[in-house]
Design a protein around this motif. Structure first.
Motif, mmCIF file in Angstrom:
data_model
loop_
_atom_site.group_PDB
_atom_site.id
_atom_site.type_symbol
_atom_site.label_atom_id
_atom_site.label_comp_id
_atom_site.label_asym_id
_atom_site.label_seq_id
_atom_site.Cartn_x
_atom_site.Cartn_y
_atom_site.Cartn_z
ATOM 1 N N GLN A 76 87.242 -27.230 -5.714
ATOM 2 C CA GLN A 76 88.438 -27.654 -6.716
ATOM 3 C C GLN A 76 88.033 -26.991 -8.169
ATOM 4 O O GLN A 76 86.944 -27.708 -8.612
ATOM 5 N N ALA A 77 88.857 -26.529 -8.837
ATOM 6 C CA ALA A 77 88.566 -26.401 -10.131
ATOM 7 C C ALA A 77 88.693 -27.490 -11.270
ATOM 8 O O ALA A 77 89.288 -28.455 -10.892
ATOM 9 N N ARG A 78 87.849 -27.545 -12.471
ATOM 10 C CA ARG A 78 87.957 -28.526 -13.065
ATOM 11 C C ARG A 78 89.455 -28.305 -14.176
ATOM 12 O O ARG A 78 90.004 -27.306 -13.924
ATOM 13 N N PRO A 79 89.700 -29.158 -14.922
ATOM 14 C CA PRO A 79 90.981 -29.112 -15.713
ATOM 15 C C PRO A 79 90.874 -27.977 -16.635
ATOM 16 O O PRO A 79 89.858 -27.551 -16.825
ATOM 17 N N GLU A 80 92.057 -27.536 -17.252
ATOM 18 C CA GLU A 80 91.982 -26.494 -18.225
ATOM 19 C C GLU A 80 91.078 -26.397 -19.430
ATOM 20 O O GLU A 80 90.753 -25.361 -20.015
ATOM 21 N N LEU A 84 86.860 -24.713 -22.956
ATOM 22 C CA LEU A 84 86.335 -24.967 -24.224
ATOM 23 C C LEU A 84 84.806 -25.836 -23.774
ATOM 24 O O LEU A 84 84.170 -25.823 -24.893
ATOM 25 N N LEU A 85 84.851 -26.447 -22.903
ATOM 26 C CA LEU A 85 83.432 -27.108 -22.555
ATOM 27 C C LEU A 85 82.522 -26.519 -21.939
ATOM 28 O O LEU A 85 81.415 -26.776 -21.503
ATOM 29 N N GLU A 86 82.891 -25.104 -21.575
ATOM 30 C CA GLU A 86 82.030 -24.117 -20.697
ATOM 31 C C GLU A 86 81.577 -24.611 -19.517
ATOM 32 O O GLU A 86 80.347 -24.723 -19.057
ATOM 33 N N THR A 87 82.399 -25.075 -18.571
ATOM 34 C CA THR A 87 82.075 -25.769 -17.563
ATOM 35 C C THR A 87 83.093 -25.067 -16.387
ATOM 36 O O THR A 87 82.954 -25.757 -15.177
ATOM 37 N N CYS A 88 83.648 -24.244 -16.331
ATOM 38 C CA CYS A 88 84.719 -23.599 -15.463
ATOM 39 C C CYS A 88 83.815 -23.082 -14.367
ATOM 40 O O CYS A 88 84.373 -22.684 -13.150
ATOM 41 N N ASP A 89 82.600 -22.685 -14.439
ATOM 42 C CA ASP A 89 81.819 -22.162 -13.341
ATOM 43 C C ASP A 89 81.203 -23.099 -12.237
ATOM 44 O O ASP A 89 80.842 -22.855 -11.426
ATOM 45 N N SER A 90 81.685 -24.337 -12.490
ATOM 46 C CA SER A 90 81.202 -25.609 -11.637
ATOM 47 C C SER A 90 82.499 -26.300 -11.253
ATOM 48 O O SER A 90 83.705 -26.062 -11.889
ATOM 49 N N HIS A 91 82.588 -26.940 -10.031
ATOM 50 C CA HIS A 91 83.443 -27.518 -9.399
ATOM 51 C C HIS A 91 83.820 -28.905 -9.952
ATOM 52 O O HIS A 91 82.754 -29.680 -10.508
ATOM 53 N N GLY A 92 84.806 -29.469 -9.780
ATOM 54 C CA GLY A 92 85.383 -30.837 -10.354
ATOM 55 C C GLY A 92 85.507 -31.938 -9.361
ATOM 56 O O GLY A 92 85.596 -33.092 -9.659
ATOM 57 N N TRP A 93 85.829 -31.618 -8.037
ATOM 58 C CA TRP A 93 85.895 -32.740 -7.200
ATOM 59 C C TRP A 93 85.124 -32.730 -5.742
ATOM 60 O O TRP A 93 84.869 -31.673 -5.476
ATOM 61 N N PRO A 94 84.603 -34.054 -5.831
ATOM 62 C CA PRO A 94 84.844 -35.250 -6.711
ATOM 63 C C PRO A 94 83.933 -35.288 -7.760
ATOM 64 O O PRO A 94 82.767 -34.696 -7.880
ATOM 65 N N TYR A 140 86.108 -43.186 -17.345
ATOM 66 C CA TYR A 140 87.349 -42.983 -18.336
ATOM 67 C C TYR A 140 86.828 -41.783 -19.183
ATOM 68 O O TYR A 140 87.654 -40.876 -19.644
ATOM 69 N N SER A 141 85.540 -41.551 -19.540
ATOM 70 C CA SER A 141 85.145 -40.924 -20.596
ATOM 71 C C SER A 141 85.014 -39.424 -19.920
ATOM 72 O O SER A 141 85.556 -38.295 -20.607
ATOM 73 N N ARG A 142 84.970 -39.032 -18.758
ATOM 74 C CA ARG A 142 85.001 -37.828 -17.666
ATOM 75 C C ARG A 142 86.370 -37.286 -18.012
ATOM 76 O O ARG A 142 86.616 -36.182 -18.060
ATOM 77 N N VAL A 143 87.387 -38.131 -18.133
ATOM 78 C CA VAL A 143 88.731 -37.824 -18.200
ATOM 79 C C VAL A 143 89.108 -37.392 -19.708
ATOM 80 O O VAL A 143 89.674 -36.548 -19.989
ATOM 81 N N TYR A 144 88.573 -38.351 -20.677
ATOM 82 C CA TYR A 144 88.949 -38.271 -21.846
ATOM 83 C C TYR A 144 88.587 -37.067 -22.628
ATOM 84 O O TYR A 144 89.072 -36.239 -23.373
ATOM 85 N N LEU A 145 87.156 -36.745 -22.094
ATOM 86 C CA LEU A 145 86.401 -35.525 -22.761
ATOM 87 C C LEU A 145 86.902 -34.267 -22.033
ATOM 88 O O LEU A 145 86.548 -33.132 -22.498
ATOM 89 N N GLY A 146 87.521 -34.427 -21.018
ATOM 90 C CA GLY A 146 88.247 -33.138 -20.369
ATOM 91 C C GLY A 146 87.426 -32.606 -19.253
ATOM 92 O O GLY A 146 87.824 -31.276 -19.001
ATOM 93 N N TYR A 147 86.537 -33.418 -18.672
ATOM 94 C CA TYR A 147 85.353 -32.659 -17.855
ATOM 95 C C TYR A 147 86.251 -32.695 -16.281
ATOM 96 O O TYR A 147 85.925 -32.201 -15.381
ATOM 97 N N HIS A 148 87.097 -33.782 -16.136
ATOM 98 C CA HIS A 148 87.814 -34.071 -14.815
ATOM 99 C C HIS A 148 89.248 -34.542 -14.933
ATOM 100 O O HIS A 148 89.494 -35.092 -15.992
ATOM 101 N N THR A 149 89.910 -34.372 -14.018
ATOM 102 C CA THR A 149 91.102 -34.930 -13.889
ATOM 103 C C THR A 149 91.015 -36.332 -13.288
ATOM 104 O O THR A 149 89.921 -36.911 -12.842
ATOM 105 N N ILE A 150 92.111 -37.234 -13.438
ATOM 106 C CA ILE A 150 92.154 -38.503 -12.802
ATOM 107 C C ILE A 150 91.803 -38.398 -11.389
ATOM 108 O O ILE A 150 90.988 -39.470 -10.873
#
Length: 222
Positions: A76-80, A84-94, A140-150
């Motif tokens: 599952q992809a990380r948020p959009e 900017l965070l250069e993390t789109c090449d890694s998966h986000g769930w969980p 909370y930090s992972r959502v706030y900083l944009g690395y993960h969805t809720i």
């Protein structure tokens, strides 16, 4: 001469918006798992050599392997904001951060409730407040900083709680019967591996024994 793009080490490569003080604070909070692993468990092994602590650390390692296996399977992809965070090449769930901290918090809580630890605790909720507060802040930090969805964070937290509780049961219902044999083994004697989970207050026990040993040494020297 062609060059390949560079990639940052994601273990500590945490980004936040310039000038955002809360983001700066949460960026450090998101590194709590690194501090626990490197500062906590490595120091624990060097100075304590407790089988409970070793099993605790082993469970966290297993939990992270499970996390990577699930991420690779689900993909599952990380948020959009990953661009900017250069993390789109890694998966986000969980979320591995949420899973790590939830595992740590539930295992620590179960150890405290069962009376396993360095000292005897009367107000257990006070001691357990800090690991859960760190877990919530990390999530909370992972959502706030944009690395993960809720959803990705909550999935990681749920998996971490499940695996932490399961591993605690495995250690203290199945593996604990092997602790005496490990203590008496050549490996255990060589590295001073011990189990003090049967001692209610380890700090007091070691303090009393250290004082007794000093008095005995002083008596012999006289």
């Amino acid at each position: 001469m062609p060059t390949t793009p560079l990639k940052a080490v994601t273990l500590t490569h945490v980004r936040y918006q310039r000038g955002d003080q809360l983001g700066h604070f949460l960026a450090w909070i998101s590194l709590v798992p690194v501090f626990i692993s490197l500062g906590g468990f490595i120091s624990h092994f060097i100075f304590r050599r407790e089988l409970q602590g070793i099993c605790f650390a082993l469970g966290l390692i297993i939990s992270q392997f499970v996390n990577e296996l699930i991420k690779t399977s689900v993909q599952q992809a990380r948020p959009e904001t990953c661009a900017l965070l250069e993390t789109c090449d890694s998966h986000g769930w969980p979320s591995s951060h949420a899973q790590y901290m939830s595992f740590f918090a539930i295992y620590f809580t179960l150890m405290t409730c069962k009376g396993i630890g360095l000292f005897d605790v009367k107000n257990k909720w006070v001691v357990n407040f800090w690991p859960w507060s760190m877990a919530v802040l990390t999530m909370y930090s992972r959502v706030y900083l944009g690395y993960h969805t809720i959803a990705q964070v909550f999935a990681g937290a749920a998996l971490g709680i499940f695996l932490g509780a399961l591993w605690f049961w495995v250690v203290n219902s199945v593996l604990i019967v092997f602790f005496p044999a490990i203590e008496e083994s050549a490996f255990g004697r060589m590295f001073y591996i011990k189990d003090t989970s049967h001692i209610p207050n380890v700090l007091k026990f070691e303090y009393d024994n250290a004082r007794a040993a000093r008095k005995d040494l002083a008596a012999k020297s006289n």
